[in-house]
Scaffold this motif. Structure first.
Motif, PDB file in Angstrom:
ATOM      1  N   UNK A 195      -7.413 -10.094  -4.801  1.00 30.21           N
ATOM      2  CA  UNK A 195      -8.707  -9.739  -5.415  1.00 30.21           C
ATOM      3  C   UNK A 195      -9.525  -8.779  -4.564  1.00 30.21           C
ATOM      4  N   UNK A 196      -9.407  -8.924  -3.260  1.00 28.60           N
ATOM      5  CA  UNK A 196     -10.156  -8.037  -2.358  1.00 28.60           C
ATOM      6  C   UNK A 196      -9.677  -6.585  -2.495  1.00 28.60           C
ATOM      7  N   UNK A 197      -8.329  -6.461  -2.571  1.00 28.52           N
ATOM      8  CA  UNK A 197      -7.774  -5.116  -2.745  1.00 28.52           C
ATOM      9  C   UNK A 197      -8.223  -4.493  -4.073  1.00 28.52           C
ATOM     10  N   UNK A 198      -8.199  -5.302  -5.158  1.00 33.97           N
ATOM     11  CA  UNK A 198      -8.625  -4.783  -6.466  1.00 33.97           C
ATOM     12  C   UNK A 198     -10.079  -4.334  -6.413  1.00 33.97           C
ATOM     13  N   UNK A 199     -10.916  -5.091  -5.721  1.00 39.34           N
ATOM     14  CA  UNK A 199     -12.328  -4.717  -5.611  1.00 39.34           C
ATOM     15  C   UNK A 199     -12.486  -3.400  -4.871  1.00 39.34           C
ATOM     16  N   UNK A 200     -11.750  -3.240  -3.763  1.00 40.37           N
ATOM     17  CA  UNK A 200     -11.868  -2.005  -2.970  1.00 40.37           C
ATOM     18  C   UNK A 200     -11.356  -0.793  -3.758  1.00 40.37           C
ATOM     19  N   UNK A 201     -10.286  -1.017  -4.503  1.00 43.55           N
ATOM     20  CA  UNK A 201      -9.789   0.103  -5.325  1.00 43.55           C
ATOM     21  C   UNK A 201     -10.817   0.502  -6.396  1.00 43.55           C
ATOM     22  N   UNK A 224     -15.607   4.206   0.861  1.00 41.31           N
ATOM     23  CA  UNK A 224     -14.808   3.357  -0.018  1.00 41.31           C
ATOM     24  C   UNK A 224     -13.333   3.468   0.314  1.00 41.31           C
ATOM     25  N   UNK A 225     -12.857   4.655   0.673  1.00 33.90           N
ATOM     26  CA  UNK A 225     -11.457   4.829   1.048  1.00 33.90           C
ATOM     27  C   UNK A 225     -11.150   4.071   2.339  1.00 33.90           C
ATOM     28  N   UNK A 226     -12.095   4.130   3.310  1.00 30.30           N
ATOM     29  CA  UNK A 226     -11.919   3.393   4.566  1.00 30.30           C
ATOM     30  C   UNK A 226     -11.825   1.895   4.318  1.00 30.30           C
ATOM     31  N   UNK A 227     -12.732   1.357   3.484  1.00 32.90           N
ATOM     32  CA  UNK A 227     -12.738  -0.073   3.195  1.00 32.90           C
ATOM     33  C   UNK A 227     -11.449  -0.491   2.484  1.00 32.90           C
ATOM     34  N   UNK A 228     -10.943   0.380   1.633  1.00 37.34           N
ATOM     35  CA  UNK A 228      -9.689   0.065   0.950  1.00 37.34           C
ATOM     36  C   UNK A 228      -8.540  -0.014   1.946  1.00 37.34           C
ATOM     37  N   UNK A 229      -8.487   0.932   2.874  1.00 38.41           N
ATOM     38  CA  UNK A 229      -7.422   0.919   3.879  1.00 38.41           C
ATOM     39  C   UNK A 229      -7.508  -0.332   4.755  1.00 38.41           C
ATOM     40  N   UNK A 230      -8.739  -0.705   5.138  1.00 41.05           N
ATOM     41  CA  UNK A 230      -8.892  -1.899   5.972  1.00 41.05           C
ATOM     42  C   UNK A 230      -8.458  -3.143   5.205  1.00 41.05           C
ATOM     43  N   UNK A 231      -8.878  -3.216   3.928  1.00 43.87           N
ATOM     44  CA  UNK A 231      -8.510  -4.381   3.131  1.00 43.87           C
ATOM     45  C   UNK A 231      -7.002  -4.443   2.918  1.00 43.87           C
ATOM     46  N   UNK A 232      -6.359  -3.287   2.790  1.00 47.39           N
ATOM     47  CA  UNK A 232      -4.904  -3.264   2.629  1.00 47.39           C
ATOM     48  C   UNK A 232      -4.218  -3.772   3.891  1.00 47.39           C
ATOM     49  N   UNK A 233      -4.767  -3.400   5.064  1.00 42.58           N
ATOM     50  CA  UNK A 233      -4.193  -3.884   6.323  1.00 42.58           C
ATOM     51  C   UNK A 233      -4.361  -5.385   6.460  1.00 42.58           C
ATOM     52  N   UNK A 234      -5.515  -5.885   6.089  1.00 38.71           N
ATOM     53  CA  UNK A 234      -5.757  -7.322   6.166  1.00 38.71           C
ATOM     54  C   UNK A 234      -4.859  -8.078   5.193  1.00 38.71           C
ATOM     55  N   UNK A 235      -4.621  -7.501   4.021  1.00 38.55           N
ATOM     56  CA  UNK A 235      -3.736  -8.160   3.068  1.00 38.55           C
ATOM     57  C   UNK A 235      -2.316  -8.216   3.599  1.00 38.55           C
TER      58      UNK A 235
END
Length: 396
Positions: free
Chosen positions: A153-159, A119-130
């Motif tokens: 919304x993607x970032x909120x979901x990952x968090x 989940x932490x990895x996915x959050x970091x990736x989503x933050x980079x994409x944002x």
């Protein structure tokens, strides 16, 4: 025939005269006048006002102040127990009493840690994409972008997924900690219901344990005795304690009488609806403390309790035998005649009574010698030492 007719009446008259003379000569002497009967010999007690402490006697059974069921919060096989985990065994606060096989819960922690990392990895990736989407939109110069384009919304979901993964990890670690059933207080095992090799379900009782720092005794007090006690009947004000009078407990143990000291700490919320008694609760601190000449105050022991009462002045303590039906006693006046008195009985036991009103100081109270005393009866007072009043001790 004529001589016989003449002689026979004469003989009969002579015989009658002789019999009459004999009766007169031998009549019984007149009985002497009866002497006066002796007066009843009675014993008396002197009415002497005293200051007495009106202690109240009660009784009850010792119980632990704190007693709980030790319950397993997770399921698993018991792999170890405390050396003292047996009926009657003692333990200290924080000691592990039962250990449940933790391997399943260790595995759950490992899986939860992997989910957190993912989940932490996915959050970091989503933050980079944002961040990349923000930069590209600014390069195009197309005005204000909406939240979806900027990946908010993607970032909120990952968090949220990371927070959920962390919560699962915390729950896994909590379940792992529950594999060790620790003692919440220093105490003793009343009964155990689990042993090594047994499988426990979540919520299953493993033992019944109780704390040994305090013991309590419920003491019934008649409502008539409440006036002699300073009991904590109301809720205490802030900063005030609700400690009541001292209590002395006694019990026969191993052929000897032993004593313990306690204190009334509270009264129960209502009178018993069947008996009309109010229950006061006495607390005894450290009942299992070592004393070389006294056993511990064990749970289940039946004890007699003497609750310290208030001091009352001008009370009269006399033998119980002086009290007659209708709360009456008889006093011997200056002419040694019985006079009836109605008295106020504050306390009566098998040997003594304590009176509040009805007698004057120095009056002589009839104790024994007359089974059915009558108003005005004259008596004689014995001069032996038994006629003197005994020291008052019935209220202690």
């Amino acid at each position: 025939m004529k001589p016989i007719k003449i002689v026979l009446p004469i003989l009969l008259l002579s015989a009658s005269a002789a019999a009459s003379w004999a009766l007169i000569a031998n009549k019984p002497a007149a009985a002497p006048p009866a002497k006066n009967r002796p007066l009843p010999q009675v014993t008396v007690a002197m009415a002497q006002p005293e200051t007495l402490r009106m202690n109240v006697i009660s009784q009850g059974i010792v119980k632990p102040r704190t007693e709980i069921d030790l319950v397993s919060e997770v399921a698993g096989k018991v792999v170890a127990i405390h050396p003292a985990f047996a009926d009657g065994g003692f333990f200290k606060k924080g000691e592990r009493l039962i250990a449940i096989d933790p391997r399943d819960y260790d595995y759950a922690i490992t899986r939860a840690e992997a989910l957190v990392a993912e989940a932490r990895k996915e959050l970091l990736r989503e933050a980079a994409e944002a961040e990349q989407a923000q930069n590209e939109w600014q390069a195009l110069g197309g005005g204000d972008a909406n939240d979806f384009v900027l990946h908010k919304p993607h970032l909120a979901e990952r968090r949220a997924k990371l927070a959920a993964a962390k919560a699962d990890l915390a729950a896994a670690r909590l379940n792992r900690s529950r594999c060790d059933l620790a003692a919440p207080f220093a105490g003793r095992v009343r009964s155990k219901q689990a042993d090594v090799g047994q499988y426990l379900d979540s919520g299953q009782i493993a033992a019944r344990i109780y704390a040994t720092d305090r013991a309590e005794v419920r003491l019934p007090v008649p409502s008539a005795e409440l006036e002699f006690l300073d009991l904590p009947l109301t809720y205490p004000d802030a900063g005030q304690t609700s400690l009541g009078p001292a209590v002395r407990l006694s019990a026969q143990f191993a052929g000897r009488m032993h004593n313990w000291e306690g204190r009334i700490v509270r009264t129960e919320g209502a009178l018993d609806d069947k008996t009309g008694l109010l229950y006061a609760v006495a607390e005894i601190r450290d009942p299992y403390a070592y004393h070389k000449d006294r056993p511990p105050l064990a749970a289940g022991l039946f004890v007699r309790a003497e609750i310290a009462g208030s001091e009352r002045r001008d009370l009269i303590d006399i033998p119980r035998a002086a009290l007659h039906s209708g709360y009456q006693v008889y006093v011997v006046d200056k002419d040694n005649r019985l006079r009836q008195r109605r008295v106020e009985v504050l306390r009566a036991d098998t040997d003594r009574i304590v009176l509040g009103k009805g007698l004057q100081p120095g009056e002589r109270v009839l104790v024994s010698g007359v089974e059915l005393p009558i108003e005005g009866m004259q008596v004689a007072i014995q001069t032996s030492s038994s006629s003197s009043a005994e020291p008052g001790h019935g209220a202690d």
